[in-house]
Design an enzyme around this catalytic site. Structure first.
Site, short mmCIF file in Angstrom:
data_model
loop_
_atom_site.label_atom_id
_atom_site.label_comp_id
_atom_site.label_asym_id
_atom_site.label_seq_id
_atom_site.Cartn_x
_atom_site.Cartn_y
_atom_site.Cartn_z
N GLY A 1 0.83 -1.21 0.00
CA GLY A 1 0.00 0.00 0.00
C GLY A 1 0.85 1.25 0.00
O GLY A 1 0.63 2.14 0.82
N ALA A 2 1.77 1.34 -0.95
CA ALA A 2 2.85 2.33 -0.79
C ALA A 2 3.04 3.26 -1.98
O ALA A 2 4.11 3.85 -2.13
CB ALA A 2 4.15 1.60 -0.47
N ASN B 1 2.51 -2.05 5.51
CA ASN B 1 2.10 -0.64 5.62
C ASN B 1 0.64 -0.42 5.25
O ASN B 1 0.00 0.48 5.80
CB ASN B 1 3.01 0.20 4.70
N SER C 1 0.07 2.17 15.34
CA SER C 1 -0.37 3.56 15.39
C SER C 1 -0.44 4.03 16.83
O SER C 1 -0.63 3.23 17.75
CB SER C 1 -1.77 3.67 14.76
N TYR D 1 -10.53 0.95 13.97
CA TYR D 1 -9.14 1.20 13.60
C TYR D 1 -8.21 0.98 14.80
O TYR D 1 -7.14 0.38 14.67
CB TYR D 1 -9.01 2.63 13.06
N ALA E 1 -8.69 -0.98 17.30
CA ALA E 1 -8.60 -2.43 17.54
C ALA E 1 -7.70 -3.11 16.50
O ALA E 1 -6.91 -4.00 16.82
CB ALA E 1 -10.00 -3.04 17.52
N ALA E 2 -7.81 -2.66 15.25
CA ALA E 2 -7.00 -3.27 14.18
C ALA E 2 -5.51 -2.99 14.42
O ALA E 2 -4.67 -3.89 14.26
CB ALA E 2 -7.43 -2.72 12.82
N LYS E 3 -5.19 -1.76 14.82
CA LYS E 3 -3.78 -1.45 15.06
C LYS E 3 -3.28 -2.16 16.33
O LYS E 3 -2.13 -2.60 16.38
CB LYS E 3 -3.59 0.07 15.16
N ILE F 1 0.31 11.89 11.18
CA ILE F 1 1.31 12.38 10.24
C ILE F 1 0.54 13.21 9.20
O ILE F 1 -0.41 12.70 8.59
CB ILE F 1 2.04 11.20 9.55
N1 LIG Z 1 -1.10 8.86 8.16
C1 LIG Z 1 -1.05 8.80 9.47
O1 LIG Z 1 -1.14 9.80 10.19
C2 LIG Z 1 -0.86 7.46 10.15
C3 LIG Z 1 -0.70 7.43 11.55
C4 LIG Z 1 -0.52 6.20 12.17
C5 LIG Z 1 -0.49 5.05 11.41
N2 LIG Z 1 -0.66 5.12 10.07
C6 LIG Z 1 -0.61 3.86 9.32
O2 LIG Z 1 0.38 3.96 8.32
C7 LIG Z 1 -0.01 3.21 7.16
C8 LIG Z 1 0.00 4.11 5.94
O3 LIG Z 1 -0.90 5.19 6.17
P1 LIG Z 1 -1.15 6.32 5.08
O4 LIG Z 1 -1.85 7.41 5.82
O5 LIG Z 1 0.09 6.60 4.33
O6 LIG Z 1 -2.19 5.54 4.11
P2 LIG Z 1 -3.09 6.09 2.89
O7 LIG Z 1 -4.52 5.94 3.26
O8 LIG Z 1 -2.61 7.44 2.52
O9 LIG Z 1 -2.84 5.03 1.76
C9 LIG Z 1 -1.57 4.79 1.22
C10 LIG Z 1 -1.73 3.94 -0.01
O10 LIG Z 1 -2.43 2.72 0.28
C11 LIG Z 1 -3.18 2.37 -0.87
N3 LIG Z 1 -4.27 1.46 -0.55
C12 LIG Z 1 -5.39 1.74 0.16
N4 LIG Z 1 -6.19 0.66 0.20
C13 LIG Z 1 -5.56 -0.32 -0.49
C14 LIG Z 1 -5.88 -1.66 -0.82
N5 LIG Z 1 -7.04 -2.21 -0.45
N6 LIG Z 1 -5.01 -2.38 -1.56
C15 LIG Z 1 -3.84 -1.83 -1.96
N7 LIG Z 1 -3.50 -0.56 -1.70
C16 LIG Z 1 -4.34 0.19 -0.96
C17 LIG Z 1 -3.67 3.69 -1.39
O11 LIG Z 1 -4.01 3.60 -2.78
C18 LIG Z 1 -2.48 4.62 -1.13
O12 LIG Z 1 -1.64 4.74 -2.24
C19 LIG Z 1 -1.38 2.62 7.51
O13 LIG Z 1 -1.22 1.32 8.03
C20 LIG Z 1 -1.90 3.56 8.57
O14 LIG Z 1 -2.86 2.94 9.39
C21 LIG Z 1 -0.84 6.29 9.42
#
Ligand SMILES: NC(=O)c1ccc[n+]([C@@H]2O[C@H](COP(=O)([O-])OP(=O)(O)OC[C@H]3O[C@@H](n4cnc5c(N)ncnc54)[C@H](O)[C@@H]3O)[C@@H](O)[C@H]2O)c1
Length: 253
Positions: free
Chosen positions: A13-14, A86, A140, A154, A156-158, A187
């Protein structure tokens, strides 16, 4: 010497957000990187920014497509040393517990937990065979302490990702594999900012920043640095750790 020179990494998911920054940092430190993502347009943009990275378009929630994609990559010779689970997020489901539907719970658990379990089922056997691996899960601040703006599903999942980290560290440590979690606070990616704007006033958002000991929001580079720390060869004696990357916010709140 680069810190992950010659290593092969899978970051799920990157194509955007934290994962993209993690992938970019791993590339800069010498790794060969594969990115999965479901969004073709995001992949196209990321391809321009990350030359040399291999991309696979797949919906991580589609069991068959995910398994096919991972076994094809392994069949093509990708021997993953580093796995960054991720893919995840609250998927903009409601914060209020009574408003979260069965489907909201299934989607959030499906992307954050089940997709990671399936990915690890595919990737860990190779790591076991080669007696080397670095698994880094995205937890998270929400999963550690609860959340100001995402819901119980969310959190619970984390929490599940974080406790799975402890178990996998114990089970796979004897095989040369470490498993750690990086637990970011909010972030400020464009997506998170839009969610914050929907759910909190400007004053409430400022009050949150003022409560963070380092007095700023997190950046994607902060998370990428923490992931790299666990991904490096030299981190082999660190396992089962949940690393807060939140400017001290968890401690202060
Ligand atoms: N952004 C934050 O503040 C934050 C804070 C704590 C934890 N996190 C965790 O970090 C990770 C990344 O977060 P983010 O905010 O960069 O994510 P995001 O929602 O911005 O998504 C990043 C990418 O994931 C892809 N994606 C979404 N669903 C998908 C699927 N079903 N299959 C394949 N790709 C998929 C999207 O197309 C996107 O390019 C997650 O696990 C999130 O829970 C994020």
């Amino acid at each position: 010497m680069k810190r992950v020179d010659g290593r092969t990494a899978l970051v799920t998911g990157a194509a955007e957000g934290l994962g993209k920054a993690i992938a970019a940092r791993l590339v800069a430190e010498g790794a060969k990187v594969v990115i999965t993502d479901r969004d073709a347009a995001a992949i196209e943009r990321a391809q321009a920014d990350l030359p040399g990275v291999t991309f696979r378009q797949v919906d991580m929630m589609d069991e068959t497509a995910l398994n096919e994609t991972l076994s094809a990559l392994i069949g093509e010779g990708f021997a993953f040393d580093i796995l960054v689970n991720n893919a995840g997020g609250s998927l903009h489901t409601p914060r209020a517990f009574f408003e979260e539907t069965e489907e909201d719970w299934a989607r959030v658990m499906g992307l954050n937990v089940t997709a990671a379990v399936r990915t690890m089922r595919a990737v860990l056997p190779g790591m076991v065979d080669r007696r080397y691996g670095r698994v880094i899960n995205l937890g998270s601040k929400a999963g550690r302490y609860g959340s100001l703006f995402t819901g119980c599903n969310y959190v619970a999942a984390k929490g599940a990702m974080q406790s799975m980290t402890l178990q996998l560290a114990q089970e796979f440590g004897p095989h040369g594999i470490t498993c750690n979690a990086v637990c970011p606070g909010a972030i400020h990616t464009p997506r998170v900012l839009s969610l914050l704007n929907q759910r909190m006033s400007a004053q409430e958002q400022q009050a949150v920043i003022d409560s963070i000991p380092v007095r700023r929001a997190g950046r994607v580079e902060d998370v990428a640095a923490a992931v790299l720390f666990f991904a490096a060869d030299e981190a082999g004696f660190l396992t089962g750790q949940l690393l807060d990357v939140n400017g001290g916010q968890g401690m202060a709140s």
